[in-house]
Motif scaffolding. Structure first.
Motif, PDB file in Angstrom:
ATOM      1  N   GLN A 157      -5.342  -0.156  -2.806  1.00 21.36           N
ATOM      2  CA  GLN A 157      -4.714  -0.208  -3.595  1.00 21.36           C
ATOM      3  C   GLN A 157      -3.887   1.062  -4.295  1.00 21.36           C
ATOM      4  N   GLN A 158      -4.972   1.152  -4.942  1.00 22.79           N
ATOM      5  CA  GLN A 158      -5.146   2.776  -5.943  1.00 22.79           C
ATOM      6  C   GLN A 158      -4.205   4.307  -5.297  1.00 22.79           C
ATOM      7  N   GLN A 159      -4.074   4.096  -3.737  1.00 22.51           N
ATOM      8  CA  GLN A 159      -3.539   4.829  -3.163  1.00 22.51           C
ATOM      9  C   GLN A 159      -2.024   5.396  -2.852  1.00 22.51           C
ATOM     10  N   PRO A 160      -1.149   4.341  -2.879  1.00 24.39           N
ATOM     11  CA  PRO A 160       0.237   4.192  -2.916  1.00 24.39           C
ATOM     12  C   PRO A 160       0.340   4.319  -3.969  1.00 24.39           C
ATOM     13  N   GLN A 161      -0.073   4.077  -5.066  1.00 28.75           N
ATOM     14  CA  GLN A 161       0.611   4.911  -6.307  1.00 28.75           C
ATOM     15  C   GLN A 161       0.370   6.371  -6.475  1.00 28.75           C
ATOM     16  N   HIS A 162      -0.604   7.145  -6.218  1.00 26.98           N
ATOM     17  CA  HIS A 162      -0.941   8.548  -6.046  1.00 26.98           C
ATOM     18  C   HIS A 162       0.207   8.929  -5.165  1.00 26.98           C
ATOM     19  N   LEU A 163      -0.004   8.672  -3.845  1.00 31.92           N
ATOM     20  CA  LEU A 163       1.088   9.468  -2.875  1.00 31.92           C
ATOM     21  C   LEU A 163       2.320   9.167  -3.654  1.00 31.92           C
ATOM     22  N   GLN A 164       2.972   7.935  -4.190  1.00 31.51           N
ATOM     23  CA  GLN A 164       3.958   7.958  -4.767  1.00 31.51           C
ATOM     24  C   GLN A 164       4.152   9.132  -5.655  1.00 31.51           C
ATOM     25  N   GLY A 220       2.057  11.614  -5.851  1.00 32.09           N
ATOM     26  CA  GLY A 220       2.780  13.137  -5.627  1.00 32.09           C
ATOM     27  C   GLY A 220       3.972  13.472  -5.169  1.00 32.09           C
ATOM     28  N   GLY A 221       4.642  12.656  -4.047  1.00 31.22           N
ATOM     29  CA  GLY A 221       5.363  12.386  -3.893  1.00 31.22           C
ATOM     30  C   GLY A 221       6.593  12.707  -4.568  1.00 31.22           C
ATOM     31  N   SER A 222       7.023  12.212  -6.243  1.00 37.81           N
ATOM     32  CA  SER A 222       8.156  12.282  -6.664  1.00 37.81           C
ATOM     33  C   SER A 222       7.853  13.714  -7.370  1.00 37.81           C
ATOM     34  N   ALA A 223       6.500  14.223  -7.247  1.00 34.90           N
ATOM     35  CA  ALA A 223       6.442  15.881  -7.289  1.00 34.90           C
ATOM     36  C   ALA A 223       6.591  16.611  -6.713  1.00 34.90           C
ATOM     37  N   VAL A 224       6.572  16.052  -5.420  1.00 34.74           N
ATOM     38  CA  VAL A 224       6.760  17.643  -4.214  1.00 34.74           C
ATOM     39  C   VAL A 224       8.683  17.300  -4.290  1.00 34.74           C
ATOM     40  N   GLU A 266      13.488  19.858  -4.664  1.00 33.74           N
ATOM     41  CA  GLU A 266      14.835  19.162  -5.761  1.00 33.74           C
ATOM     42  C   GLU A 266      15.593  20.645  -6.150  1.00 33.74           C
ATOM     43  N   ARG A 267      14.629  20.341  -7.198  1.00 30.33           N
ATOM     44  CA  ARG A 267      14.874  22.339  -8.237  1.00 30.33           C
ATOM     45  C   ARG A 267      14.822  23.409  -6.893  1.00 30.33           C
TER      46      ARG A 267
END
Length: 416
Positions: free
Chosen positions: A59-66, A68-72, A77-78
């Motif tokens: 249940q917590q993994q999608p939140q961590h992936l989300q 991390g993915g937003s950071a990458v 983009e930068r």
């Protein structure tokens, strides 16, 4: 009543104590897993905890992936924005540079137009001097004086014109490559041309030795003989092509050595049309193969010696980086006593060339062996021998005179 109650409590407690005593004294009873639920509940409690932890982690993994993915994606983009910004800057710099280059090309065109105008004026001045001499308007001495004054000016203008304008090369280069520019303006590209030329000569010399040995072993084989002639034709064609381009780009190569390779090309072509089964060719073949082996050995020694000397002269500033090793050993205009080492080997090859011409002359004198190939090859080898000997000897004596002249002047000053 109090005693009655106590007695009743004692009577009720006796059976429980007796029951506990009986249970402790009785043998243990093995209970079936299906009837006893206590072991099942004990063993399933760790599994249930692990399952619950795993479920919580899922249940917590999608939140961590989300996160991390937003950071990458943010970093990407930068990076893309920075790349776009740098590309826009490079585009602006490229446009500015193209404008500067076009401006310089316009100045170059104006300079070349001025050079052409000066060349036309020099041509008109020379024509006027010749016509005035014929019309008796000026004396021969005045005409010669005008011609002598115009000569250095014409040489400077021609040199500058050749350095600034594209050059398609000689007729031989234009014949193979077309009317294209073979002049290099960057010093690094010129040096690469010279380096590849030297590398080509070093790489081809062992191949020449192997082919000569094969042709000697299988002298009756038409395949090896033709392979040797075709390879020699390719080798000398490549040398002539490279030497013409190097000469155009500033290498100091004597015109005779380029002509020497033209004559070698002619010899290869004539020998390709000389039937191997004829007695005249069999007589010539033995001498020619011995000459080829001796020439390959001398070329290997000469190339090794001249490479070391040329490197030393360039490091000392007495030779240009575009200078190449030549057939006659004249690397520079500066005399060195070590040049004497090469002279006997070069002289032996030149005498061998004269001997081949003599062998061909002997074939011609015998009527039953006469072939036009023998006559032409003999004439070409005689020309090679005479030209090589004259050019090499003249270059050596010229350098020797330049070497001893300062010593003689110094001795004269000290004697005075």
């Amino acid at each position: 009543m109090t005693s009655d109650a106590a007695s009743m409590e004692m009577q009720s407690g006796l059976p429980e104590v007796a029951k506990g005593t009986a249970d402790s004294l009785s043998p243990p009873v093995v209970q079936s897993p299906t009837t006893d639920s206590t072991p099942t509940s004990t063993s399933s409690s760790p599994d249930a905890a692990a399952a619950a932890a795993k479920q919580q982690q899922q249940q917590q993994q999608p939140q961590h992936l989300q996160q991390g993915g937003s950071a990458v994606m943010g970093d990407m983009e930068r990076s893309i924005e920075e790349t776009k910004k740098r590309a826009a800057e490079l585009e602006a710099e490229s446009d500015e540079w193209c404008g500067t280059v076009n401006k310089h090309y316009k100045q170059l065109d104006d300079l070349v137009a001025s050079l052409n105008a000066i060349r036309s004026e020099i041509a008109r001045a020379r024509e006027w001097a010749r016509s005035a001499k014929h019309k008796k308007e000026i004396t021969k001495a005045d005409s010669a004086k005008i011609q002598a004054a115009l000569k250095p000016v014409s040489a400077v203008v021609t040199k500058v014109h050749c350095a600034l304008t594209p050059q398609p090369g000689s007729f031989f280069v234009r014949w193979f490559l077309g009317n294209i520019n073979v002049k290099q303006y960057r010093q690094g590209e010129k040096f690469l041309l010279k380096k590849d030329y030297e590398k080509f000569k070093r790489r081809m010399n062992p191949v020449f030795v192997v082919l000569v040995c094969l042709a000697w072993v299988f002298r009756t084989s038409n395949i090896f003989n033709m392979l040797l002639q075709i390879w020699c034709l390719y080798y000398y064609l490549s040398l002539v092509m490279r030497e013409n381009i190097l000469h155009l780009n500033g290498s100091h190569i004597k015109s005779w050595w380029i002509m020497h390779h033209y004559l070698s090309i002619a010899i290869c072509l004539v020998m390709l049309f000389w039937p191997i089964g004829k007695p005249s060719f069999q007589i010539f073949q033995r001498t020619f193969l011995a000459y080829g082996f001796a020439q390959s050995v001398v070329q290997a020694l000469q190339s090794r010696y001249q490479q070391k000397r040329l490197y030393k002269m360039v490091a000392m500033g007495k030779a240009s980086p575009m200078d190449v090793t030549g057939e006659g050993g004249e690397l520079t205009d500066v005399w060195s006593p070590n040049l004497v080492v090469l002279f006997p080997f070069l002289l032996c090859i030149q005498v061998f060339q004269a001997y081949i011409a003599y062998v061909c002359w002997g074939i011609i004198l015998q009527s039953y062996l006469f072939d036009w190939q023998a006559a032409l090859v003999g004439a070409l080898f005689a020309t090679l021998s005479a030209g090589n000997f004259a050019t090499t000897t003249l270059a050596y004596f010229q350098k020797w005179n330049e070497y001893i002249k300062p010593s003689a002047d110094t001795h004269k000053v000290h004697s005075q």
